[in-house]
Enzyme design. Structure first.
Site, PDB file in Angstrom:
ATOM      1  N   HIS A   1       0.821  -1.277   0.136  1.00  0.00           N
ATOM      2  CA  HIS A   1      -0.275   0.191  -0.029  1.00  0.00           C
ATOM      3  C   HIS A   1       0.877   1.115  -0.122  1.00  0.00           C
ATOM      4  O   HIS A   1       1.853   1.326   0.564  1.00  0.00           O
ATOM      5  CB  HIS A   1      -0.965   0.046   1.081  1.00  0.00           C
ATOM      6  CG  HIS A   1      -0.360  -0.227   2.535  1.00  0.00           C
ATOM      7  ND1 HIS A   1      -0.030  -1.619   2.921  1.00  0.00           N
ATOM      8  CD2 HIS A   1       0.039   0.617   3.481  1.00  0.00           C
ATOM      9  CE1 HIS A   1       0.656  -1.336   4.327  1.00  0.00           C
ATOM     10  NE2 HIS A   1       0.690  -0.311   4.365  1.00  0.00           N
ATOM     11  N   MET A   2       0.118   2.326  -0.727  1.00  0.00           N
ATOM     12  CA  MET A   2       1.104   3.495  -0.618  1.00  0.00           C
ATOM     13  C   MET A   2       0.309   4.451   0.269  1.00  0.00           C
ATOM     14  O   MET A   2      -0.910   4.524   0.263  1.00  0.00           O
ATOM     15  CB  MET A   2       0.827   4.157  -2.121  1.00  0.00           C
ATOM     16  CG  MET A   2       1.251   5.513  -2.139  1.00  0.00           C
ATOM     17  SD  MET A   2       1.125   6.166  -4.113  1.00  0.00           S
ATOM     18  CE  MET A   2       2.512   5.676  -4.670  1.00  0.00           C
ATOM     19  N   HIS A   3       0.901   5.146   1.371  1.00  0.00           N
ATOM     20  CA  HIS A   3       0.438   6.132   2.375  1.00  0.00           C
ATOM     21  C   HIS A   3       0.538   7.488   1.378  1.00  0.00           C
ATOM     22  O   HIS A   3       1.537   7.830   0.884  1.00  0.00           O
ATOM     23  CB  HIS A   3       1.070   6.108   3.609  1.00  0.00           C
ATOM     24  CG  HIS A   3       1.179   5.024   4.354  1.00  0.00           C
ATOM     25  ND1 HIS A   3       0.551   5.030   5.433  1.00  0.00           N
ATOM     26  CD2 HIS A   3       1.860   3.867   4.306  1.00  0.00           C
ATOM     27  CE1 HIS A   3       0.437   3.728   6.103  1.00  0.00           C
ATOM     28  NE2 HIS A   3       1.512   3.248   5.298  1.00  0.00           N
TER      29      HIS A   3
END
Ligand code: AMP
Length: 116
Positions: free
Chosen positions: A101-103
């Site tokens: 996942h990308m924050h």
């Protein structure tokens, strides 16, 4: 076979979450414990554990993470001031959920990249 995480249930809308964007490749939802005024997680719908497991066939979905990050930053009104995108990998990277996942973090000045 990688084991599913809670993010797969969010993607399939089996548990409640604040989804801000979804298409056939990625899903974006607000982090449950936001560190900044805007804190959104953008994930591929397909389960990839982390960057170590990325393959050429994932390039389209992972490229979409950036397209969607850019759109959400604009929608949230933080594109001009700026923001930070983070992808953690494994223990030293501080990864807690093993679905890549990308924050997207923004809405206030974030300071230096690393605090220690
Ligand atoms: P990481 O440390 O990069 O693996 O980040 C995992 C993030 O997922 C953390 O910021 C958590 O707050 C967030 N998180 C965990 N469970 C949920 C959930 N059910 N809904 C939204 N965010 C979550």
């Amino acid at each position: 076979m990688a084991e599913e995480t809670i993010f797969s249930k969010i993607i399939r809308r089996e548990i409640p979450s604040d989804i801000v964007y979804q298409d056939e490749l990625v899903t974006a939802f607000r982090d449950i414990s936001p560190r900044t005024p805007t804190h959104v997680l953008i994930v591929p719908n397909v389960l990839i554990q982390n960057v170590n497991d990325v393959l050429p066939e994932h390039e389209q979905a992972l490229g979409r993470l950036f397209t969607v990050a850019s759109k959400i930053a604009r929608d949230e009104g933080i594109d001009e001031d700026g923001y930070r995108l983070i992808v953690n990998c494994n223990r030293h990277g501080g990864q807690e959920v093993y679905h890549i996942h990308m924050h997207l973090l923004g809405g206030r000045p974030l300071g230096p990249l690393l605090s220690d």
